[in-house]
Design an enzyme around this catalytic site. Structure first.
Site, PDB file in Angstrom:
ATOM      1  N   ARG A  49      55.211  55.564  11.684  1.00 50.75           N
ATOM      2  CA  ARG A  49      55.233  56.572  10.613  1.00 50.75           C
ATOM      3  C   ARG A  49      54.087  56.309   9.646  1.00 50.75           C
ATOM      4  NH1 ARG A  49      58.107  55.428   6.550  1.00 50.75           N
ATOM      5  NH2 ARG A  49      60.032  54.890   7.635  1.00 50.75           N
ATOM      6  N   TYR A 102      48.968  83.218   2.782  1.00 47.73           N
ATOM      7  CA  TYR A 102      49.809  83.195   3.988  1.00 47.73           C
ATOM      8  C   TYR A 102      51.285  83.238   3.573  1.00 47.73           C
ATOM      9  CZ  TYR A 102      52.473  81.017   7.726  1.00 47.73           C
ATOM     10  OH  TYR A 102      53.430  80.741   8.648  1.00 47.73           O
ATOM     11  N   ASP A 174      42.800  76.146   1.470  1.00 50.74           N
ATOM     12  CA  ASP A 174      43.360  76.270   2.813  1.00 50.74           C
ATOM     13  C   ASP A 174      42.236  76.808   3.698  1.00 50.74           C
ATOM     14  OD1 ASP A 174      44.535  77.132   5.174  1.00 50.74           O
ATOM     15  OD2 ASP A 174      46.438  77.646   4.209  1.00 50.74           O
ATOM     16  N   LYS A 199      45.918  76.088  14.439  1.00 52.24           N
ATOM     17  CA  LYS A 199      45.093  77.262  14.690  1.00 52.24           C
ATOM     18  C   LYS A 199      43.762  76.836  15.350  1.00 52.24           C
ATOM     19  CE  LYS A 199      48.596  79.257  12.886  1.00 52.24           C
ATOM     20  NZ  LYS A 199      49.053  78.717  11.647  1.00 52.24           N
TER      21      LYS A 199
HETATM   22  C1  PLP Z   1      46.421  80.157   6.473  1.00 53.31           C
HETATM   23  C2  PLP Z   1      47.606  79.351   6.918  1.00 53.31           C
HETATM   24  N1  PLP Z   1      47.964  78.260   6.220  1.00 53.31           N
HETATM   25  C3  PLP Z   1      49.033  77.511   6.579  1.00 53.31           C
HETATM   26  C4  PLP Z   1      49.818  77.849   7.672  1.00 53.31           C
HETATM   27  C5  PLP Z   1      51.016  77.005   8.000  1.00 53.31           C
HETATM   28  O1  PLP Z   1      50.739  76.207   9.106  1.00 53.31           O
HETATM   29  P1  PLP Z   1      51.834  75.723  10.183  1.00 53.31           P
HETATM   30  O2  PLP Z   1      52.339  76.968  10.870  1.00 53.31           O
HETATM   31  O3  PLP Z   1      51.046  74.820  11.082  1.00 53.31           O
HETATM   32  O4  PLP Z   1      52.919  75.036   9.423  1.00 53.31           O
HETATM   33  C6  PLP Z   1      49.473  78.972   8.430  1.00 53.31           C
HETATM   34  C7  PLP Z   1      50.299  79.365   9.592  1.00 53.31           C
HETATM   35  O5  PLP Z   1      50.184  80.457  10.109  1.00 53.31           O
HETATM   36  C8  PLP Z   1      48.349  79.748   8.042  1.00 53.31           C
HETATM   37  O6  PLP Z   1      47.976  80.844   8.721  1.00 53.31           O
END
Ligand code: PLP
Length: 386
Positions: A49, A102, A174, A199
């Site tokens: 961990r 998001y 982000d 992604k």
């Molecule tokens: C721009 C963005 N940030 C964060 C996330 C969250 O990521 P995760 O689905 O890997 O938890 C997503 C998921 O679609 C996203 O598109």
């Protein structure tokens, strides 16, 4: 290392394994490590961990690709976001988020963090005056997404850094939609980069993961402490898959951009659509800022359908090569209706997305096949909803 991005993606954190010379970092499927003596773990490894060599390789590679001091890999993008919030914020602090963040990020603030005393508000961060007006003396973080999901708005990272730092707030970006290949927020002054590595970083739609990268070693230590204390770490197999994806990030992104440019140009000429949202189009309101802070314009394209929501849904249902599904950033093209799918959790909030919106994640197939795949549903939408 001072090598270029493509070289770092293949070598940073990935020295050949010392026992056998294996060129690919092994999947260290182990929870614990034999220690030399009490209090003397080998190279700091004592429990997975806290640290695991496969995860370390990924974390070092991510840090190198973002130009940061420290990278940390998590079980998901949202796990990374949650760890960051709890590491740097206290009850009563305020976080400014984009008004089209998001949906899952919005949900984390509105339904989870708020219950623990974190305050947040949403503002159009692509508008610097609106962003400045939304800062409060309690603002601890300015949370930027650029391009945004799903409206592909562009925020000026360097300008927001100036505003936020003057107000005593940290800047988080982000960087999921751009990926470190197209945009490096730490080099523009941001304090923290967040990724859903699920992604483009992973890139093959086969592993969920998240990351934080920071330029400041002390902040990195604080985040690493919370990563261990909260425990939402990336497992070794997930870290290995993500690292494998990173090796081809540069070549994949070039192809995603080539294809998205072709698709966006095609869509922009279609009368069924009221607007095509792609930062690479010269008439996109964020085009100039995107050109300044991004290498190219990315693989995501959204559009609004003139005939409204049912026509937008029908287009999603009738595409075929574009698979109907959530997520993005994989080699295969995806289509979705954000209002009913990825952003359903924002319905009724200031972050609600237009109901006639369709989002495309343009993959790396042949561009002409992708365009042909969109042509038929667009024609049907014209006749069915006239
Ligand atoms: C721009 C963005 N940030 C964060 C996330 C969250 O990521 P995760 O689905 O890997 O938890 C997503 C998921 O679609 C996203 O598109």
């Amino acid at each position: 290392m001072t090598h270029s991005f493509e070289t770092l993606a293949i070598h940073a954190g990935q020295e050949p394994e010392p026992v056998t010379g294996a060129v690919v970092p092994p999947i260290f499927a182990t929870t614990t490590y034999q220690q030399e003596a009490v209090g003397a773990p080998r190279q700091g490894y004592e429990y997975s961990r806290t640290a695991n060599p496969t995860r370390t390789a990924l974390e070092q590679c991510l840090a190198a690709l973002e130009g940061g001091q420290r990278g940390l890999a998590f079980a998901s993008g949202l796990a990374a976001e949650d760890t960051l919030l709890r590491a740097v914020c206290n009850p009563g602090d305020h976080v400014l988020i984009p008004n089209d963040a998001y949906g899952g990020t919005y949900r984390l603030f509105a339904r989870v963090a708020e219950r623990w005393g974190l305050r947040w508000s949403a503002a159009p961060l692509h508008d610097l005056d609106a962003a400045a007006a939304a800062l409060t003396p309690e603002t601890k973080l300015v949370w930027i997404e650029t391009p945004t999901n799903p409206l592909l708005r562009i925020a000026d990272i360097a300008a927001l850094v100036t505003l936020a730092h003057a107000a005593g707030a940290l800047v988080v970006v982000d960087n999921t939609f751009a990926s470190p290949y197209l945009q490096q927020p730490l080099r523009l002054g941001a304090d923290v980069v967040v990724h859903s590595t699920t992604k483009y970083c992973g890139g093959h739609s086969d592993v969920i993961g998240g990351a934080l990268v920071v330029g400041d070693a002390e902040l990195g230590e604080r985040l690493a402490y919370h990563q261990n204390a909260m425990g939402a770490v990336a497992g070794p197999f997930d870290a290995w898959l993500t690292l494998r994806g990173l090796k081809t990030l540069a070549v994949r992104m070039e192809r995603h951009c080539d294809n998205a440019e072709r698709v966006a140009e095609y869509l922009a000429a279609q009368p069924e659509l009221s607007v095509v949202l792609y930062p690479g189009l010269p008439d996109h309101p964020g085009h100039a800022v995107a050109a300044k802070q991004m290498r190219r314009f990315g693989g995501m394209v959204s559009f609004r359908v003139a005939k409204g929501e049912e026509a937008a849904v029908a287009i999603c249902n009738h595409a075929s090569l574009f698979l109907l599904g959530e997520s993005l950033g994989g080699v295969e093209s995806l289509i979705e209706h954000p209002g009913r799918m990825t952003h359903a959790s924002a319905a009724g909030s200031p972050l609600e997305v237009p109901s006639d919106l369709v989002r495309l994640s343009v993959g790396i197939e042949a561009a002409e096949d992708l365009i042909e795949d969109l042509a038929q549903p667009l024609r049907s939408a014209r006749y069915l909803f006239s």
